[in-house]
Design an enzyme around this catalytic site. Structure first.
Site, PDB file in Angstrom:
ATOM      1  N   PRO A  81      -9.978  -6.226   1.902  1.00  0.00           N
ATOM      2  CG  PRO A  81     -10.071  -6.301  -0.438  1.00  0.00           C
ATOM      3  CD  PRO A  81     -10.933  -6.139   0.789  1.00  0.00           C
ATOM      4  N   GLY A  83      -3.580  -4.898   0.567  1.00  0.00           N
ATOM      5  CA  GLY A  83      -2.345  -5.538   0.096  1.00  0.00           C
ATOM      6  C   GLY A  83      -1.114  -4.820   0.635  1.00  0.00           C
ATOM      7  CG  HIS A 279      -9.184   0.748  -4.286  1.00  0.00           C
ATOM      8  ND1 HIS A 279      -9.391  -0.311  -5.126  1.00  0.00           N
ATOM      9  CD2 HIS A 279      -7.996   0.500  -3.671  1.00  0.00           C
ATOM     10  CE1 HIS A 279      -8.365  -1.148  -5.027  1.00  0.00           C
ATOM     11  NE2 HIS A 279      -7.516  -0.673  -4.141  1.00  0.00           N
ATOM     12  NE  ARG A 334      -6.604   4.734   4.175  1.00  0.00           N
ATOM     13  CZ  ARG A 334      -7.413   4.826   3.130  1.00  0.00           C
ATOM     14  NH1 ARG A 334      -8.714   4.575   3.258  1.00  0.00           N
ATOM     15  NH2 ARG A 334      -6.942   5.172   1.944  1.00  0.00           N
TER      16      ARG A 334
HETATM   17  C1  LIG Z   1      -3.128  -0.081   2.573  1.00  0.00           C
HETATM   18  C2  LIG Z   1      -4.292  -0.449   1.727  1.00  0.00           C
HETATM   19  C3  LIG Z   1      -4.155  -1.466   0.784  1.00  0.00           C
HETATM   20  C4  LIG Z   1      -5.256  -1.844   0.002  1.00  0.00           C
HETATM   21  N1  LIG Z   1      -5.104  -2.888  -0.865  1.00  0.00           N
HETATM   22  C5  LIG Z   1      -6.173  -3.304  -1.582  1.00  0.00           C
HETATM   23  C6  LIG Z   1      -6.069  -4.444  -2.418  1.00  0.00           C
HETATM   24  O1  LIG Z   1      -5.020  -5.090  -2.509  1.00  0.00           O
HETATM   25  N2  LIG Z   1      -7.181  -4.796  -3.127  1.00  0.00           N
HETATM   26  C7  LIG Z   1      -8.369  -4.114  -3.039  1.00  0.00           C
HETATM   27  O2  LIG Z   1      -9.354  -4.467  -3.699  1.00  0.00           O
HETATM   28  N3  LIG Z   1      -8.489  -3.044  -2.220  1.00  0.00           N
HETATM   29  C8  LIG Z   1      -7.434  -2.629  -1.487  1.00  0.00           C
HETATM   30  N4  LIG Z   1      -7.564  -1.563  -0.648  1.00  0.00           N
HETATM   31  C9  LIG Z   1      -8.885  -0.912  -0.508  1.00  0.00           C
HETATM   32  C10 LIG Z   1      -9.687  -1.550   0.626  1.00  0.00           C
HETATM   33  O3  LIG Z   1     -10.072  -2.863   0.289  1.00  0.00           O
HETATM   34  C11 LIG Z   1     -10.969  -0.751   0.930  1.00  0.00           C
HETATM   35  O4  LIG Z   1     -11.718  -0.575  -0.253  1.00  0.00           O
HETATM   36  C12 LIG Z   1     -10.693   0.602   1.574  1.00  0.00           C
HETATM   37  O5  LIG Z   1      -9.588   0.540   2.424  1.00  0.00           O
HETATM   38  C13 LIG Z   1     -11.921   1.070   2.349  1.00  0.00           C
HETATM   39  O6  LIG Z   1     -11.737   2.318   2.908  1.00  0.00           O
HETATM   40  P1  LIG Z   1     -11.294   2.555   4.442  1.00  0.00           P
HETATM   41  O7  LIG Z   1      -9.835   2.250   4.507  1.00  0.00           O
HETATM   42  O8  LIG Z   1     -11.588   3.996   4.664  1.00  0.00           O
HETATM   43  O9  LIG Z   1     -12.101   1.614   5.305  1.00  0.00           O
HETATM   44  C14 LIG Z   1      -6.492  -1.165   0.141  1.00  0.00           C
HETATM   45  C15 LIG Z   1      -6.616  -0.154   1.081  1.00  0.00           C
HETATM   46  C16 LIG Z   1      -5.540   0.202   1.879  1.00  0.00           C
HETATM   47  C17 LIG Z   1      -5.729   1.283   2.908  1.00  0.00           C
END
Ligand SMILES: Cc1cc2nc3c(=O)[nH]c(=O)nc-3n(C[C@H](O)[C@H](O)[C@H](O)COP(=O)(O)O)c2cc1C
Length: 381
Positions: A81, A83, A279, A334
């Site tokens: 997810p 957001g 996160h 990402r």
């Molecule tokens: C732009 C962005 C928005 C995110 N929004 C949420 C969210 O709304 N809820 C949530 O549980 N995690 C959120 N995350 C965390 C992602 O679900 C995930 O845990 C994380 O991106 C994993 O790491 P990676 O980007 O290196 O793959 C967000 C991450 C990013 C980069």
């Protein structure tokens, strides 16, 4: 549209996304909390793992399919997810959901999505998971759960690593506000990002469809992190998860667990799975890189519930490494987001294609023909 033909890896998609987006938006996607130590270490942990490949195995046929919650996925992967992403490309959530459906993997819709639970289910379908932010208003929260149930979502992922939002320092420096408030720094950015600006002019800036009608305690005109972050129920505890278990008939996962004792507790309150996650380095800076936290969690509960991992997955071989260390599958944040930002749905699909072909190659080079054959014996001590 970006030239996806020249894209070789996820980093290329990241570069294209950076070129297309205003700095404030790219940084919101790319950045982490405080000194971004955990953000960097999530990645470094993958880079530190060394493999011991098997040789002289017939690897002419490779099967990347895996069973997640009793259903087949074409890859051990689901989309995480994220957001606020339609600020970077109109319809980003629909784009990612469509790419996931085309590839036969689950898509997780975030609570702060620009498109509603119902609309994504109706317009796209596929395997849909819903990420629940436990906002303070309990009635509203309950309605979100029931809406996901009524729209046929397969799983709820309760984010548990965000009792308050992390201190993401790029956002205030960039003047990242919702609604977007122009200042000299971000206006200059917009002028130099015409493709993004034209799209936003055409479609307008996105809202948060699932939170429409939510009684925000302060106006949402402050920065995006604190606007939603301020609404989190910092009093959330295990008792709520127990109650949610009674309310929610589908698969229930906790997202953001790093400790084996918390994982055991997740089992004891009836969870079906968890995501070892910090996160993506956006919450507690200094939190353990997820790949390092994974083995203890997997050995505590991996035989009882489904253990997933996210954070730093940028290569197909990372999926293999996560499997070898005990994860059933990974979530990509990402990696797939940059694909969508770089090139819309073809870009998101290109991200999945890159991860898939890299995974197949890594499996062939390791002498493993199926996902089930990827185990700890591939790890060099
Ligand atoms: C732009 C962005 C928005 C995110 N929004 C949420 C969210 O709304 N809820 C949530 O549980 N995690 C959120 N995350 C965390 C992602 O679900 C995930 O845990 C994380 O991106 C994993 O790491 P990676 O980007 O290196 O793959 C967000 C991450 C990013 C980069």
């Amino acid at each position: 549209m970006a030239n996806l033909g020249s894209v070789v890896n996820i980093e290329d998609l990241r570069r294209l996304a950076k070129r297309r987006l205003p700095r404030a938006i790219f940084d919101f996607f790319d950045g982490g909390a405080e000194d971004e130590v955990t953000l960097r270490e999530n990645r470094a942990a993958f880079e530190r793992v060394r493999l011991l490949p098997k040789v002289l195995v017939d690897v002419s046929k490779i099967d990347t399919r895996v069973n997640i919650f009793g259903k087949e996925a074409s890859l051990p992967l689901a989309i995480a997810p994220t957001g606020g992403i339609s600020a970077g490309r109109a319809g980003a959530e629909l784009i990612l959901a469509r790419a996931a459906k085309a590839w036969g993997v689950p898509f997780t819709m975030a609570t702060p999505s620009a498109f509603s639970i119902e609309r994504v289910a109706k317009e796209v379908g596929g395997r849909l998971w819903f990420q629940l932010y436990c906002v303070r208003d309990q009635e509203f929260r309950k309605k979100l759960v029931l809406r996901a149930r009524d729209s046929g979502y397969e799983a709820i992922l309760v984010t548990v690593d965000l009792p308050v939002s992390g201190k993401r320092e790029r956002d205030p420096r960039n003047g990242f506000h919702t609604p977007y408030t122009p200042n000299w720094r971000n206006s200059r950015d917009v002028i130099f990002k015409p493709a993004w600006a034209l799209e936003i002019l055409r479609h307008g800036l996105p809202g948060m469809a699932n939170l429409e009608g939510y009684p925000f305690s302060t106006p949402v005109g402050t920065d995006i992190v604190t606007a939603v972050g301020r609404e989190m129920d910092a009093g959330l505890d295990w008792e709520y998860i127990r109650r949610l278990r009674d309310l929610w008939p589908g698969k229930l996962l906790l997202k953001g667990v790093e400790r084996p004792d918390d994982a055991e507790r997740a089992v004891s309150v009836g969870c079906d799975g968890l995501v070892v996650s910090n996160h993506g380095g956006r919450q507690l800076d200094g939190a353990t890189p997820t790949l390092n936290a994974l083995p203890a969690v997997a050995s505590a509960v991996g035989k009882k519930i489904t253990v997933l991992l996210d954070g730093g997955v940028r290569r197909g071989v990372d999926i293999l490494k996560a499997r070898a260390l005990g994860a059933q599958a990974v979530l990509t944040g990402r990696a797939t987001l940059f694909g969508a930002m770089a090139g819309g749905e073809p870009g998101a699909q290109r991200a999945l294609e890159i991860l898939s072909t890299e995974l197949v190659r890594a499996m062939q080079l390791c002498g493993t023909r199926s996902i089930a054959e990827i185990g700890p014996e591939l790890l060099s001590s």
